[in-house]
Motif scaffolding. Structure first.
Motif, mmCIF file in Angstrom:
data_model
loop_
_atom_site.group_PDB
_atom_site.id
_atom_site.type_symbol
_atom_site.label_atom_id
_atom_site.label_comp_id
_atom_site.label_asym_id
_atom_site.label_seq_id
_atom_site.Cartn_x
_atom_site.Cartn_y
_atom_site.Cartn_z
ATOM 1 N N GLY A 38 0.813 -1.215 0.000
ATOM 2 C CA GLY A 38 0.000 0.000 0.000
ATOM 3 C C GLY A 38 0.841 1.258 0.000
ATOM 4 O O GLY A 38 0.514 2.235 -0.681
ATOM 5 N N LEU A 39 1.934 1.249 0.740
ATOM 6 C CA LEU A 39 2.820 2.416 0.793
ATOM 7 C C LEU A 39 3.485 2.663 -0.562
ATOM 8 O O LEU A 39 3.595 3.817 -1.008
ATOM 9 C CB LEU A 39 3.885 2.220 1.877
ATOM 10 C CG LEU A 39 3.384 2.318 3.323
ATOM 11 C CD1 LEU A 39 4.405 1.738 4.288
ATOM 12 C CD2 LEU A 39 3.067 3.768 3.693
ATOM 13 N N ILE A 40 3.942 1.596 -1.223
ATOM 14 C CA ILE A 40 4.553 1.748 -2.545
ATOM 15 C C ILE A 40 3.534 2.292 -3.538
ATOM 16 O O ILE A 40 3.825 3.225 -4.311
ATOM 17 C CB ILE A 40 5.131 0.405 -3.037
ATOM 18 C CG1 ILE A 40 6.350 0.006 -2.189
ATOM 19 C CG2 ILE A 40 5.504 0.474 -4.519
ATOM 20 C CD1 ILE A 40 7.546 0.916 -2.314
ATOM 21 N N LYS A 46 10.658 3.408 -1.411
ATOM 22 C CA LYS A 46 11.171 2.121 -0.961
ATOM 23 C C LYS A 46 10.549 1.794 0.390
ATOM 24 O O LYS A 46 10.269 2.689 1.189
ATOM 25 C CB LYS A 46 12.700 2.171 -0.833
ATOM 26 C CG LYS A 46 13.360 0.860 -0.438
ATOM 27 C CD LYS A 46 14.893 1.019 -0.423
ATOM 28 C CE LYS A 46 15.580 -0.298 -0.075
ATOM 29 N NZ LYS A 46 17.066 -0.162 -0.098
ATOM 30 N N VAL A 47 10.327 0.505 0.642
ATOM 31 C CA VAL A 47 9.872 0.040 1.952
ATOM 32 C C VAL A 47 10.815 -1.050 2.431
ATOM 33 O O VAL A 47 11.075 -2.021 1.713
ATOM 34 C CB VAL A 47 8.428 -0.502 1.910
ATOM 35 C CG1 VAL A 47 8.050 -1.088 3.275
ATOM 36 C CG2 VAL A 47 7.436 0.590 1.513
ATOM 37 N N HIS A 68 10.742 -5.340 -7.802
ATOM 38 C CA HIS A 68 12.025 -4.891 -8.357
ATOM 39 C C HIS A 68 12.867 -4.090 -7.361
ATOM 40 O O HIS A 68 13.441 -3.044 -7.695
ATOM 41 C CB HIS A 68 11.782 -4.065 -9.621
ATOM 42 C CG HIS A 68 10.911 -4.772 -10.627
ATOM 43 N ND1 HIS A 68 11.334 -5.879 -11.324
ATOM 44 C CD2 HIS A 68 9.622 -4.544 -11.006
ATOM 45 C CE1 HIS A 68 10.355 -6.301 -12.119
ATOM 46 N NE2 HIS A 68 9.311 -5.513 -11.938
ATOM 47 N N GLY A 69 12.926 -4.574 -6.123
ATOM 48 C CA GLY A 69 13.791 -3.947 -5.130
ATOM 49 C C GLY A 69 13.194 -2.768 -4.391
ATOM 50 O O GLY A 69 13.846 -2.218 -3.494
ATOM 51 N N THR A 70 11.968 -2.364 -4.742
ATOM 52 C CA THR A 70 11.349 -1.259 -3.994
ATOM 53 C C THR A 70 10.864 -1.711 -2.625
ATOM 54 O O THR A 70 10.671 -0.890 -1.724
ATOM 55 C CB THR A 70 10.175 -0.646 -4.774
ATOM 56 O OG1 THR A 70 9.206 -1.667 -5.051
ATOM 57 C CG2 THR A 70 10.660 -0.024 -6.075
ATOM 58 N N ILE A 71 10.648 -3.021 -2.459
ATOM 59 C CA ILE A 71 10.338 -3.595 -1.148
ATOM 60 C C ILE A 71 11.420 -4.621 -0.829
ATOM 61 O O ILE A 71 11.656 -5.541 -1.616
ATOM 62 C CB ILE A 71 8.962 -4.279 -1.112
ATOM 63 C CG1 ILE A 71 7.844 -3.286 -1.456
ATOM 64 C CG2 ILE A 71 8.704 -4.887 0.266
ATOM 65 C CD1 ILE A 71 6.463 -3.913 -1.511
#
Length: 334
Positions: A38-40, A46-47, A68-71
């Motif tokens: 939800g945050l992304i 990033k999380v 893709h690395g955002t989490i």
């Protein structure tokens, strides 16, 4: 072994209160990843997710590569979230979210031993390691068991239940424990919670040191947050919410200290300012889609530029168990 789909509680009002969502966030209670996703989707760059449950890590392997690395997901507890965030490359973060207590995926897997809906070994370990609820139920003395039930579950019949548990030992399964508790309390009326609800809550909190984790996690969040960063905490019962509320009041400088016998010391600069003036509760729409949200409360505060400080566990109303006479119930307090 399967878990029901996880629905993040109060996600919509959380994102509204924290808008605009930007930068790097820490999700200290990752679970099935609902808050992180939800945050992304709301705009976070990033999380960094944290979870001590190996199940959360195994479940995330299926979908995490798609982000893709955002989490990113790290093993650990949120009491060390500042160190974990720094190790992941974020010395200071734009936000921290904590969803306290137990997740639906843990409840719904019977063999984890969190629920009395089905018979299973008494376990309740979020990390799946260390002392279990069975160890405490069968190893702690009667007085300690009573203290755990009263302090952590607010169970008024704690002494009667503790006496019955000791008399029935060994107690190895969830249904066996639930039946012991039910015999100690008045017959359940339609619509009431099961008589063992508070006992199971208390044991789960003791096994996982949840109150100690919360006290230390709030301080870790204060250290990790950049000026202007947001702390959002979802709690599910009165003791957790009281601890969060008092911590934020103390760190915002809104709870006086001292007395006529002990004058106030020079006040520290406030480390937080309230974003939500009072706790946000689920609306009718959320309750219709997720009945487990009924007791949830959300509090949000914004970090100032003041230095991080310390608040004692007594000041924030944390129940303190005398761990010197128990085989379980959390690590000794600092």
């Amino acid at each position: 072994m399967s878990a029901a789909p996880h629905i993040p509680v109060l996600l919509r009002p959380l994102l509204t209160a924290c808008a605009p969502v930007r930068g790097t966030w820490v999700d200290g209670t990752f679970g099935a990843g609902g808050y992180a996703r939800g945050l992304i989707e709301a705009g976070a760059a990033k999380v960094i997710g944290i979870d001590r449950d190996p199940l959360a890590h195994r479940m995330a392997e299926e979908w995490l590569p798609g982000f893709h690395g955002t989490i990113v997901l790290r093993e650990g507890t949120f009491s060390e979230l500042d160190r974990i965030a720094a190790d992941a490359g974020a010395e200071q973060v734009a936000g921290v979210v904590l969803d306290l207590g137990i997740s639906s995926m843990q409840i719904d897997i019977a063999e984890r031993g969190f629920s009395f809906q089905k018979d299973a070994p008494l376990d309740m370990r979020m990390s799946q390691s260390g002392e279990s609820a069975r160890d405490i139920v069968n190893g702690a003395d009667e007085g300690t068991l009573a203290d755990i039930l009263y302090l952590y579950g607010e169970e008024r019949a704690s002494r009667r239940i503790a006496r019955a548990i000791v008399a029935a030992r060994p107690v190895d399964t969830t249904l066996a424990l639930a039946e012991i508790v039910a015999r100690c309390l008045p017959r359940q009326k339609p619509g009431e919670k099961h008589p063992a609800t508070r006992t199971f809550q208390a044991l789960r909190i003791a096994v996982n040191d949840e109150y100690g984790e919360l006290a230390q996690g709030l301080e870790a969040a204060e250290r990790a947050l950049a000026p202007g960063g947001l702390l959002a905490v979802v709690s599910f019962h009165s003791v957790e919410d009281r601890m969060v509320k008092r911590f934020l009041q103390l760190r915002a400088g809104r709870m006086g200290q001292g007395s006529r016998y002990a004058p106030l010391a020079e006040a520290e600069a406030p480390a937080f300012e309230a974003v939500t003036k009072k706790a946000i509760e689920p609306d009718a729409e959320e309750l219709a889609s997720n009945p487990r949200a009924r007791s949830a409360k959300l509090r949000v505060a914004r970090r100032t530029a003041a230095p991080a400080g310390r608040v004692s566990e007594q000041e924030i109303g944390m129940p303190i168990l005398n761990t010197s006479r128990t085989t379980g119930g959390g690590r000794p307090r600092r």
